[in-house]
Design a protein around this motif. Structure first.
Motif, mmCIF file in Angstrom:
data_model
loop_
_atom_site.group_PDB
_atom_site.id
_atom_site.type_symbol
_atom_site.label_atom_id
_atom_site.label_comp_id
_atom_site.label_asym_id
_atom_site.label_seq_id
_atom_site.Cartn_x
_atom_site.Cartn_y
_atom_site.Cartn_z
ATOM 1 N N LEU A 105 5.115 -3.385 3.580
ATOM 2 C CA LEU A 105 5.461 -4.119 2.360
ATOM 3 C C LEU A 105 4.915 -5.538 2.427
ATOM 4 O O LEU A 105 4.438 -6.085 1.427
ATOM 5 N N THR A 139 11.322 4.086 0.858
ATOM 6 C CA THR A 139 11.275 3.068 1.906
ATOM 7 C C THR A 139 12.271 3.371 3.014
ATOM 8 O O THR A 139 11.962 3.299 4.203
ATOM 9 N N TRP A 189 4.170 1.711 -3.072
ATOM 10 C CA TRP A 189 4.665 0.400 -2.674
ATOM 11 C C TRP A 189 3.821 -0.741 -3.226
ATOM 12 O O TRP A 189 4.111 -1.903 -2.962
ATOM 13 N N TRP A 238 9.480 -8.312 -2.566
ATOM 14 C CA TRP A 238 8.859 -7.073 -3.028
ATOM 15 C C TRP A 238 9.703 -6.421 -4.113
ATOM 16 O O TRP A 238 9.192 -5.966 -5.142
ATOM 17 N N THR A 292 2.105 -7.181 -0.162
ATOM 18 C CA THR A 292 2.503 -8.384 -0.902
ATOM 19 C C THR A 292 1.583 -9.550 -0.591
ATOM 20 O O THR A 292 1.134 -10.267 -1.504
#
Length: 448
Positions: A79, A67, A48, A319, A83
């Motif tokens: 996520l 996911t 991820w 994402w 990020t």
């Protein structure tokens, strides 16, 4: 841009199919319980993380399938974690340390920053309210976004406690005036607690001198916030990120990927340098939701550090785009927009009938100019000329909308009459589109 419409449509269809399959399978709850006891292991087990390089669509689909193998709410938290960490790394905070949250827009992100600054200086305000603290004052540029005053109003600080600092002719905050007003406020017995610098002002696209402002904030021990809602994405560009030099010294930053990064609305992040501050400032420790004896790392449980209880999922689209484009993909589209704005500036700066609002190349994609139709261009009475010029942009804008050919913003600024503000944020725009815009303004305004 690369004639990838069919490939993109097939990719998005597969993403939707994965989501639909998740919805169908989620009726069988026994198969969908995530083992969230070990979030770090979950992060390591699934790919991820975000990369500077774009990934193949097949690789992204593999990640999407992974996911939606789990209960998605905790996965979206992870996520968001990866990020926000990546964004903090780009700001320049060591190892991406700090905190952050996605909020319902830049105005709320800015208010979060002001809330944290107040709590940092006077933590007792959380329980005892504004009556327990002295008169607080905040500082921001006279060209800053209205949300700074709106946040002060919402937090009970008051709009009169927001002191507007003079800007130069390009719209940048003047550091010497900032320090003068801070000293003046202290002499009156007020307590300066918050300075909001702007990276990309709404009208001029100006970038405040962050390094000089950081020096002043450090000297006077004041929280420094950077409102980079509009210009923060330039950090993705190696060519243009110098305009935000000094941002790494800020205590917090607002960054809106739904602007220059073209992520669909809404997608705004507040990034905070001090880890744990958001939690202590906002948590209410409601035991029926946020149990403290859960069998996993509670730092991943972000619910209690937000002002909201329920939150919209803003992370998945960002994402997904970051995986597909990579940092260099975002960089390319941002550079393209700035290239187009420079092209427009160079086309009209010496063209008959056009006058720039300020001298020099714009720092952002905001190109501010007047169009003077033949009926206004040669007037000698300056008062009458400005009076009539003030009416030109609204009329041309109305005609643009009536014909449906294009749409460009206009506004006054200070003592300046209405002028056009062309803002380019769509990387699919072309040089031919810019040429058409110029010709269309002239066509629609020739009889004025």
């Amino acid at each position: 841009a690369l004639n990838g419409d069919a490939k993109t449509m097939n990719f998005l269809q597969e993403v939707v199919d994965i989501m639909l399959a998740y919805i169908v399978e989620s009726f069988d709850r026994s198969t969908k319980v995530i083992d969230f006891h070990y979030p770090n292991e979950l992060l390591q087990r699934n790919n991820w993380e975000l990369s500077d390089e774009p990934e193949t669509l097949d690789d992204i689909l593999i990640s999407c399938r992974a996911t939606f193998t789990y209960e998605v709410a905790p996965v979206f938290v992870l996520l968001e974690y990866v990020t926000l960490k990546k964004m903090r790394e780009i700001i320049g905070w060591q190892d991406g340390r700090g905190d952050g949250i996605f909020s319902p827009g830049g105005a709320i992100s800015n208010m979060y920053a002001m809330l944290l600054a107040r709590y940092k200086m006077f933590p007792e305000v959380k329980e005892k309210g504004m009556s327990s603290v002295p008169r607080l004052v905040a500082f921001t540029s006279e060209h800053s976004h209205f949300s700074i005053k709106k946040g002060a109003a919402a937090l009970g600080i008051g709009t009169e406690s927001v002191i507007c600092i003079k800007a130069d002719e390009r719209g940048k905050m003047i550091p010497s005036d900032l320090e003068r007003r801070i000293i003046e406020a202290k002499q009156k017995g007020y307590v300066p607690f918050f300075v909001s610098a702007t990276a990309g002002t709404t009208v001029y696209g100006a970038f405040d001198p962050l390094m000089a402002i950081a020096d002043i904030c450090k000297k006077h021990d004041i929280w420094m916030h950077v409102d980079g809602a509009w210009g923060g994405s330039l950090l993705m560009s190696r060519k243009h990120r110098w305009k935000l030099n000094g941002v790494e010294r800020a205590n917090s930053m607002t960054w809106n990927p739904h602007k220059m990064m073209a992520v669909p609305l809404q997608c705004s992040a507040l990034l905070v340098r001090e880890e744990g501050l958001m939690q202590s400032c906002n948590q209410m420790q409601a035991c029926y939701l946020f149990q403290q004896d859960k069998q996993y790392d509670l730092s991943y449980d972000t619910g209690d550090k937000a002002l909201q209880c329920g939150r919209h999922v803003d992370i998945f689209k960002l994402w997904l785009m970051w995986r597909a484009k990579g940092t260099i993909g975002f960089e390319a589209q941002i550079d393209k927009c700035l290239e187009l704005s420079e092209y427009l500036y160079n086309k009209i700066k010496d063209r008959e009938g056009y006058e720039m609002v300020f001298d020099g190349k714009p720092q952002h994609t905001n190109v501010c100019f007047w169009y003077l139709p033949p009926g206004v261009r040669y007037l000698e009475d300056k008062v009458e000329k400005m009076k009539r010029l003030h009416k030109v942009a609204p009329v041309i804008k109305a005609r643009m909308m009536e014909y449906g050919t294009t749409m460009v913003s206009y506004q006054p600024q200070g003592d300046k009459v209405n002028f056009f503000r062309m803002v380019i944020s769509n990387p699919a725009a072309t040089f031919e589109d810019i040429d058409f815009l110029i010709e269309e303004i002239e066509r629609l305004g020739q009889d004025l």
